[in-house]
Write an enzyme that holds these catalytic residues in place. Sequence first.
Site, PDB file in Angstrom:
ATOM      1  N   LYS A  46       4.637   5.338  -8.438  1.00  0.00           N
ATOM      2  CA  LYS A  46       5.228   5.736  -7.156  1.00  0.00           C
ATOM      3  C   LYS A  46       6.462   4.860  -7.030  1.00  0.00           C
ATOM      4  O   LYS A  46       6.432   3.700  -7.425  1.00  0.00           O
ATOM      5  CB  LYS A  46       4.277   5.438  -6.010  1.00  0.00           C
ATOM      6  N   HIS A  80       8.213   1.443  -2.589  1.00  0.00           N
ATOM      7  CA  HIS A  80       8.251   1.833  -1.182  1.00  0.00           C
ATOM      8  C   HIS A  80       8.858   0.721  -0.323  1.00  0.00           C
ATOM      9  O   HIS A  80       8.692  -0.454  -0.615  1.00  0.00           O
ATOM     10  CB  HIS A  80       6.826   2.147  -0.714  1.00  0.00           C
ATOM     11  N   HIS A  82       6.931  -2.345   0.695  1.00  0.00           N
ATOM     12  CA  HIS A  82       6.748  -3.471  -0.227  1.00  0.00           C
ATOM     13  C   HIS A  82       7.827  -4.536  -0.060  1.00  0.00           C
ATOM     14  O   HIS A  82       7.703  -5.633  -0.579  1.00  0.00           O
ATOM     15  CB  HIS A  82       6.748  -2.985  -1.688  1.00  0.00           C
TER      16      HIS A  82
END
Length: 547
Positions: A140, A143, A146
């Site tokens: 992924k 983001h 994070h």
Amino acid sequence: MAVGSFRRSIASQLSKVLDLPPENLIKSISAVPVSKKRHVADFQLSIASVIENSSSNCLAQDLHLQAQQLVERLKCDSVVSEISAGPGTVNFTINRELLAKTVLQQVWKDGSEYGVKSELFSTVPRQKAVIEFSSPNIAKKFHIGHLRSTIVGNFIANLKVALGHEVVRINYLGDWGMQFGLLGVGFQSFGSKEKLKSSPLQHLFEVYVQINKAAEDENTKKLAKDFFRKLEEHDEQTLSIWKLFRDLSIEEYIRIYKRLGVHFDEYSGESFYQEKAQEVLKMLEDKGLLQKTIKGTGIVDLSEKKDLSTVSTVMRSDGTSLYITRDLAAAIDRMNKHSWDTMIYVTDKSQSNHFQHLFQILKLMGYDWAERCQHVSFGLVQGMKTRRGEVIFLEDVLNEVRSRMLENMTSTKTTKEVQDPVETAEKVGLAALIIQDFRGLLSSDYQFSWDRALQSRGDTGVFLQYTHARLHRYDEVLYRSSQDLQPKHIVSYLLTLSHLAAVAHKTLPVKGSTPDVAQARLCLFQAARLVLANGMKLLGITPVTQM
């Protein structure tokens, strides 16, 4: 005379009057925060902290009276020029000339270690800390959620290293679990090897979004379960697909961490602990802690009365491990491998429950060191959007902050000719993000604002960089941050120092002054700049010299 000796000198005089050892008094003598509006004393002693049997309900007027009585028994000397009573405090003002000379000499002498050499840290034992932070999910894109974990974890690691502790920085990747069953099936259905090579994370993200639309379909669920089971059974073909996802993701993360100025000592992940998680389940069973539900899932009873009012699920009905089981295995493995004194997990506050359960289960298993595990939680960032819309990925934010900062720099008349404007814009932009994030308590959610973050006046990261490019009591600020692991104390100190330096820059010109005065003023600005640089580096900000 060292800066620390001001406290010691005050403690020495107090010790004779109060008949207490100076060592017991040093921690009770605190620096008074600098005020931009009025003159304040330099140090103060809290009466309640040194008076025997003083209780929290001790009358304020009694404390004030005792403060006044103590003041009458103390004398000014070559170090202390004024002693006064405040509400429950005794205030000490240091001889101005001595204070200025001593502080500046100390800054020059200690350099990058200024503040951390203070006697406040003399009794703090040097320890080994394991810090787990950032921890994005493989396949992924990185983001925005994070970002906080990464910069907060980096700050805690920097602070501990500066204070002489040994630190192991661990990035614990989400590289295992049922989502890989879904992703594997998705890639078999919608994947393209060409797209995977040219733009791996973007493509994997698109695949994951596609397959999630069909996630409730019974056939998709079965295929995903089968794919993950094959992973757990080490099927060669399935493992090679998973390994490709993992390797490409880590390459991308390393590139982004480099932009953030962050590094790790260890890239770990849930996949490392899939077999050890089975050992944990066996241990739980042997200790009589593992119970089976009617559905066949494995649980641990965490309730005080053992009535199953609070349970933690540690095993699926098919016997496979869960996130918490792998976390248990990781904690035990790290203790065996690193023999740490403290282990800190940096994640958002939605995971508080998970870590409470994790630490409770470790205690039930007989691991006393679970008491030395700590969860540093943080709130959510709201309203962060780029000009193209809602933000999903950290890299979009870094690109946006760099381009906005470049625009600001080119439109500002005071901007000097910078050798590498793009790199400078990146560093200043990152400072803007970090300072906006660190100004309040970490546990608070906050509303993000581009305009507020990037303005060069007021309490912003851009202003910090501006002061550093133009351009006491720091040890207590470091001590407070080392105790509660909150960066806001350091941020507040640096911003106050910046404001004062800006005022001094206007009122104390170096140009046109006599050589002696010019030299003294230059020394003052260089010392301020050095302390700013030290503090900024702790926060994870790279100081710039031109902007």
